[in-house]
Write a protein that holds these residues in place. Structure first.
Motif: not given
Ligand SMILES: [Zn+2]
Length: 336
Positions: A31-35, A106-112, A149-156
């Motif tokens: 769950g990577y995201s930008f604040t 897409l897979g790599s954007s969800k988790s590492i 509030t939160t846009i995760y990397l997979d949506e980006w």
């Protein structure tokens, strides 16, 4: 148009970015995201962010075609994935097998994997590293996609893949117009949708219908229509909606955007292609033009890397049509 001046978006002074949770059992970060951080600045996307959709699309495009930049001893560190335990590995080595696919992005954007051991874990981590670096740059320039509030990397990443599709279609049209081969019966190689990795042969008319249906569905999801003074206007719900309106307008009016000539660092900015029918070499700045000339002079180095990349870009839909887009080295060779 009213919408152009009415619609305002915001970009923060800076953005903090983090993984939301650590799954210690499986050694994953999820769950990577930008604040946003600091004060906001307001801007008008219809006037100041016309290139933003292509730049976001180019994030996926540049990773898919492994535009990693030139690697020298001096820049090597930029092309390493740094791990929490202090060690690092080369992104270019990790991706050397083949081009990253849509599914992998897409897979790599969800988790590492926190501590990648084998080649496939390193590959995943390398793709993730590139996604984060390139999307972070974009976020710093244009802000977040919506007010959530939160846009995760997979949506980006999904949004980047969607605009990549628009970018490849726009490049195709630009090229067909330049070669005066512009009829709905023309055979084209086109990648039909974000799920597919390889281009399919089809008529231009079919490709155009796919793109039209896709833009219609995106406009439906991200805009609202308003009626006042006996007039309908479309209003974006957020930045994503504005970007779909921008590309719809560009495709209607045959307005094209090109990547900056410096694909060596690489600079991932776009500029309007204001010289239809000519092989333009747009540079976003003098610094980028100088860098491009510098690397042109180091052509020995370039030809070595160019040869290595040849098989990697073989399947690119644009290779035969517009070599400059997929092949930065060809682009430099065409410079005067
Ligand atoms: Zn540039």
């Amino acid at each position: 148009m009213d919408t152009q001046t009415k619609f305002i978006w915001k970009v923060a002074e800076s953005y903090r970015a983090d993984w939301r949770t650590t799954d210690n059992n499986n050694g994953l970060q999820v769950g990577y995201s930008f604040t946003p951080n600091g004060q906001y600045q307001l801007y008008q996307p219809f006037l100041a962010a016309e290139h933003a959709p292509y730049e976001l699309g180019y994030v996926a495009y540049s990773i898919r075609h492994r535009h990693l930049g030139i690697q020298t001893d001096k820049t090597k560190k930029l092309w390493n994935a740094e791990l929490a335990n202090g060690s690092s590995f080369s992104i270019s080595d990790a991706l050397s097998m083949k081009n990253p696919s849509t599914r992998e992005m897409l897979g790599s954007s969800k988790s590492i994997v926190i501590d990648p051991q084998n080649a496939s874990q390193k590959r995943r981590r390398a793709i993730n590293d590139l996604l984060i670096k390139r999307i972070s740059n974009w976020v710093t320039s244009y802000g977040l996609l919506s007010n959530k509030t939160t846009i995760y990397l997979d949506e980006w990443t999904t949004t980047s893949l969607e605009f990549e599709w628009i970018f490849t279609y726009s490049s195709l049209i630009r090229n067909l117009i330049n070669t005066k081969n512009f009829s709905s019966e023309t055979d084209v190689l086109f990648r039909p949708g974000i799920e597919e990795n390889f281009p399919t042969a089809m008529k231009l008319g079919e490709a155009t219908k796919l793109i039209n249906d896709f833009i219609a569905s995106r406009l439906n999801a991200h805009t609202e229509s308003h009626y006042s003074n006996f007039e309908y206007t479309l209003m974006p719900n957020h930045l994503t909606g504005a970007m779909w309106m921008i590309v719809a307008n560009h495709l209607k009016n045959k307005i094209f955007y090109m990547p900056c000539i410096n694909q060596f660092t690489p600079c991932l900015q776009f500029l309007p292609d204001s010289r239809p029918g000519r092989q333009g070499n747009p540079a976003c700045s003098n610094a980028c033009r100088q860098r491009a000339f510098y690397w042109k002079q180091n052509s020995d180095l370039i030809s070595i890397i160019s040869n290595c990349n040849e098989s990697a870009i073989l399947y690119n839909a644009l290779l035969e049509k517009d070599a400059r887009l997929s092949d930065p080295f060809g682009q430099i060779k065409s410079m005067k």
